[in-house]
Design a protein around this motif. Structure first.
Motif, PDB file in Angstrom:
ATOM      1  N   GLY A  25      43.276  46.177  43.376  1.00 34.38           N
ATOM      2  CA  GLY A  25      42.521  47.229  42.700  1.00 34.38           C
ATOM      3  C   GLY A  25      41.118  46.792  42.314  1.00 34.38           C
ATOM      4  N   ASN A  26      40.445  47.652  41.574  1.00 31.00           N
ATOM      5  CA  ASN A  26      39.138  47.320  41.020  1.00 31.00           C
ATOM      6  C   ASN A  26      39.360  46.614  39.698  1.00 31.00           C
ATOM      7  OD1 ASN A  26      37.850  48.574  43.097  1.00 31.00           O
ATOM      8  ND2 ASN A  26      37.633  50.528  42.035  1.00 31.00           N
ATOM      9  N   ASP A  27      38.906  45.404  39.568  1.00 24.77           N
ATOM     10  CA  ASP A  27      39.259  44.638  38.381  1.00 24.77           C
ATOM     11  C   ASP A  27      38.039  44.297  37.528  1.00 24.77           C
ATOM     12  OD1 ASP A  27      39.790  41.501  40.217  1.00 24.77           O
ATOM     13  OD2 ASP A  27      38.052  42.809  40.024  1.00 24.77           O
ATOM     14  N   SER A  28      36.962  44.997  37.748  1.00 25.87           N
ATOM     15  CA  SER A  28      35.758  44.697  36.980  1.00 25.87           C
ATOM     16  C   SER A  28      35.688  45.574  35.744  1.00 25.87           C
ATOM     17  CB  SER A  28      34.529  44.929  37.869  1.00 25.87           C
ATOM     18  OG  SER A  28      33.350  44.558  37.205  1.00 25.87           O
ATOM     19  N   GLY A  29      35.275  45.021  34.629  1.00 29.41           N
ATOM     20  CA  GLY A  29      35.222  45.763  33.383  1.00 29.41           C
ATOM     21  C   GLY A  29      34.077  46.751  33.340  1.00 29.41           C
ATOM     22  N   GLY A  35      34.057  47.628  22.854  1.00 27.09           N
ATOM     23  CA  GLY A  35      35.008  48.724  22.766  1.00 27.09           C
ATOM     24  C   GLY A  35      36.432  48.247  22.939  1.00 27.09           C
ATOM     25  N   THR A  36      37.365  49.162  22.798  1.00 26.20           N
ATOM     26  CA  THR A  36      38.783  48.875  22.976  1.00 26.20           C
ATOM     27  C   THR A  36      39.077  48.679  24.451  1.00 26.20           C
ATOM     28  OG1 THR A  36      39.312  50.233  21.057  1.00 26.20           O
ATOM     29  CG2 THR A  36      41.106  49.721  22.579  1.00 26.20           C
ATOM     30  N   ALA A  37      39.720  47.569  24.783  1.00 25.06           N
ATOM     31  CA  ALA A  37      40.045  47.274  26.180  1.00 25.06           C
ATOM     32  C   ALA A  37      41.198  48.153  26.650  1.00 25.06           C
ATOM     33  CB  ALA A  37      40.401  45.810  26.341  1.00 25.06           C
ATOM     34  N   VAL A  38      41.020  48.805  27.776  1.00 22.97           N
ATOM     35  CA  VAL A  38      42.078  49.595  28.404  1.00 22.97           C
ATOM     36  C   VAL A  38      42.025  49.377  29.906  1.00 22.97           C
ATOM     37  CG1 VAL A  38      42.214  51.415  26.647  1.00 22.97           C
ATOM     38  CG2 VAL A  38      40.572  51.631  28.529  1.00 22.97           C
ATOM     39  N   THR A  39      43.171  49.567  30.550  1.00 25.13           N
ATOM     40  CA  THR A  39      43.248  49.509  32.006  1.00 25.13           C
ATOM     41  C   THR A  39      43.607  50.901  32.508  1.00 25.13           C
ATOM     42  OG1 THR A  39      43.979  47.206  31.907  1.00 25.13           O
ATOM     43  CG2 THR A  39      44.314  48.375  33.984  1.00 25.13           C
ATOM     44  N   ILE A  70      39.391  49.010  35.779  1.00 27.27           N
ATOM     45  CA  ILE A  70      39.810  50.097  36.658  1.00 27.27           C
ATOM     46  C   ILE A  70      40.654  49.527  37.800  1.00 27.27           C
ATOM     47  CG2 ILE A  70      39.046  52.046  38.057  1.00 27.27           C
ATOM     48  CD1 ILE A  70      38.248  52.219  35.086  1.00 27.27           C
ATOM     49  N   GLU A  71      41.835  50.106  37.996  1.00 21.08           N
ATOM     50  CA  GLU A  71      42.745  49.653  39.048  1.00 21.08           C
ATOM     51  C   GLU A  71      42.993  50.778  40.042  1.00 21.08           C
ATOM     52  OE1 GLU A  71      44.088  46.718  39.528  1.00 21.08           O
ATOM     53  OE2 GLU A  71      43.723  45.656  37.651  1.00 21.08           O
ATOM     54  N   GLU A  72      42.924  50.458  41.332  1.00 19.81           N
ATOM     55  CA  GLU A  72      43.161  51.442  42.382  1.00 19.81           C
ATOM     56  C   GLU A  72      44.623  51.436  42.823  1.00 19.81           C
ATOM     57  OE1 GLU A  72      40.428  51.333  45.753  1.00 19.81           O
ATOM     58  OE2 GLU A  72      42.126  51.771  47.049  1.00 19.81           O
ATOM     59  N   PHE A  73      45.171  52.639  43.020  1.00 17.14           N
ATOM     60  CA  PHE A  73      46.541  52.806  43.499  1.00 17.14           C
ATOM     61  C   PHE A  73      46.542  53.779  44.674  1.00 17.14           C
ATOM     62  CE2 PHE A  73      47.021  51.243  39.265  1.00 17.14           C
ATOM     63  CZ  PHE A  73      48.230  50.558  39.223  1.00 17.14           C
ATOM     64  N   THR A  74      47.611  53.730  45.456  1.00 14.31           N
ATOM     65  CA  THR A  74      47.710  54.626  46.603  1.00 14.31           C
ATOM     66  C   THR A  74      48.382  55.947  46.271  1.00 14.31           C
ATOM     67  OG1 THR A  74      49.774  53.540  47.295  1.00 14.31           O
ATOM     68  CG2 THR A  74      47.720  52.774  48.303  1.00 14.31           C
ATOM     69  N   ASP A  87      51.204  47.463  32.859  1.00 14.01           N
ATOM     70  CA  ASP A  87      50.096  46.944  33.650  1.00 14.01           C
ATOM     71  C   ASP A  87      48.861  47.830  33.545  1.00 14.01           C
ATOM     72  OD1 ASP A  87      51.443  44.687  34.587  1.00 14.01           O
ATOM     73  OD2 ASP A  87      52.391  45.822  36.191  1.00 14.01           O
ATOM     74  N   ILE A  88      49.041  49.108  33.248  1.00 10.41           N
ATOM     75  CA  ILE A  88      47.911  49.994  32.995  1.00 10.41           C
ATOM     76  C   ILE A  88      48.208  50.803  31.732  1.00 10.41           C
ATOM     77  CG2 ILE A  88      47.216  50.162  35.416  1.00 10.41           C
ATOM     78  CD1 ILE A  88      48.496  52.924  35.526  1.00 10.41           C
ATOM     79  N   ASP A  89      47.155  51.311  31.111  1.00 11.29           N
ATOM     80  CA  ASP A  89      47.291  52.143  29.914  1.00 11.29           C
ATOM     81  C   ASP A  89      47.216  53.629  30.238  1.00 11.29           C
ATOM     82  OD1 ASP A  89      47.206  49.986  27.780  1.00 11.29           O
ATOM     83  OD2 ASP A  89      45.327  49.583  28.837  1.00 11.29           O
ATOM     84  N   PHE A  90      46.425  53.968  31.261  1.00  9.23           N
ATOM     85  CA  PHE A  90      46.259  55.352  31.679  1.00  9.23           C
ATOM     86  C   PHE A  90      46.221  55.390  33.201  1.00  9.23           C
ATOM     87  CE2 PHE A  90      44.177  54.986  27.547  1.00  9.23           C
ATOM     88  CZ  PHE A  90      44.774  56.033  26.841  1.00  9.23           C
ATOM     89  N   GLY A  91      46.557  56.544  33.760  1.00 10.65           N
ATOM     90  CA  GLY A  91      46.525  56.685  35.207  1.00 10.65           C
ATOM     91  C   GLY A  91      46.326  58.127  35.607  1.00 10.65           C
TER      92      GLY A  91
END
Length: 329
Positions: A25-29, A35-39, A70-74, A87-91
């Motif tokens: 995925g995209n792993d850059s902040g 701010g509050t860290a979220v994935t 930011i994480e990329e999914f299929t 592993d993620i907070d929102f999707g």
């Protein structure tokens, strides 16, 4: 700046490649320093990337006190799994995965858009769903296209027993269809546009149009307990979504260019997808929540999932849709 992955055109990508993209995925902040860290997960198509792409361009993360990875999914079901493991907070999910929140595996934090981008497509010479009897049909399991295929078969008085149904990820569907390994596929724009560039005379069956009584909302989702465990984070994220929805609704003509840049994708493919998407402004969604329209959209899909044995019962919308929290965010 977020790093961006190459758009999934399907050229040579098999299941293993798709899994690798999903895992990395995209792993850059983002730019929300302090701010509050979220994935945050997304899908690499126009509808799936709308919120994250606008939030980056307009600096909405920092505005509302979030620092995202930011994480990329299929697909949507994989993001529901990632929510479950933390592993993620929102999707982001399309309508085909909404049965998972309805079963309590996630909560819906916003409805982003209404779309009719899913189709059943067939090789030249196959001009109806009925003609798929005995044919090989690729479908992305648990997605909106999976639901569209079920609707199409039912409309033609058929079931999955009447076809050879093969579960594939979207990139594999693209390569299998263009090489003639499958007779048909249930898939969505912009992937259809990618296939059309190689199979110009493919047959497109506009199945969604056969069901005007149904709406197909795309959603942002979070874990089942976010409203009680992280209400402040939820409010910040919903505030980002509100601003992003408003930008999309007010700048619809600019959206394909923005998304194409974010995804490193052909703008014409994104534009073709967005022709089948109705972006909701924050006020559109607020009105739909308050007058019960949003609940009707979701309940109609819930009834469909029961019919297709995806879920056991029709549940109260408030048990999984955080509409009140969205109103107050």
């Amino acid at each position: 700046m977020f790093t961006r992955r190459t758009f999934l055109t399907g050229a040579g990508l098999g299941a293993a490649g798709a899994v690798a993209l999903t895992a990395c995925g995209n792993d850059s902040g983002g730019g929300g320093e302090g701010g509050t860290a979220v994935t945050v997960g997304f899908i690499a198509d126009g509808n799936g990337a709308t919120i994250v792409a606008i939030a980056e361009q307009e600096d909405l993360w920092a505005k509302h006190g979030l620092d995202p990875t930011i994480e990329e999914f299929t697909d949507g079901p994989l993001q529901i799994q990632a929510l479950g493991t933390g592993d993620i907070d929102f999707g982001y999910i399309g309508p085909g995965a909404l049965w998972l929140p309805m079963e309590g595996q996630a909560t819906v934090v916003s409805l982003n858009s209404l779309g009719r981008a899913d189709r059943v497509i067939a090789q030249p010479g196959i001009d109806s769903v009925a003609a798929l009897r005995g044919k090989t049909v690729g479908v992305a399991e648990g997605t909106s296209s999976d639901m569209i295929l079920s609707l199409a078969l039912e409309h033609a008085d058929m079931t999955t027993d009447d076809i050879e149904r093969v579960a594939m990820d979207p990139s594999t569907i693209i390569s299998a269809f263009t090489s003639g390994q499958i007779d048909a596929a249930a898939i969505w724009y912009p992937h259809i546009e990618t296939i059309r560039q190689r199979v110009s005379d493919l047959v497109e069956l506009d199945v969604a149009a056969d069901f005007p009584e149904l709406e197909f909302p795309a959603c942002e989702v979070a874990g089942p307990d976010i409203a009680t465990e992280k209400p402040e984070v939820l409010a910040k994220f919903q505030a980002v979504v509100k601003d992003a929805l408003d930008w999309a609704a007010e700048n619809n003509d600019q959206l394909p260019s923005l998304l194409a840049d974010y995804l490193d994708a052909p703008e014409e493919s994104i534009a073709a997808e967005m022709e089948h998407v109705q972006n909701l402004s924050s006020q559109d969604l607020l009105d739909a929540i308050e007058d019960g329209t949003a609940a009707e959209w979701l309940t109609s899909l819930n009834e469909l999932y029961v019919e297709f044995d995806k879920t056991d019962e029709v549940v109260d919308v408030s048990s999984y849709f955080l509409g009140e929290e969205f109103v107050n965010a």
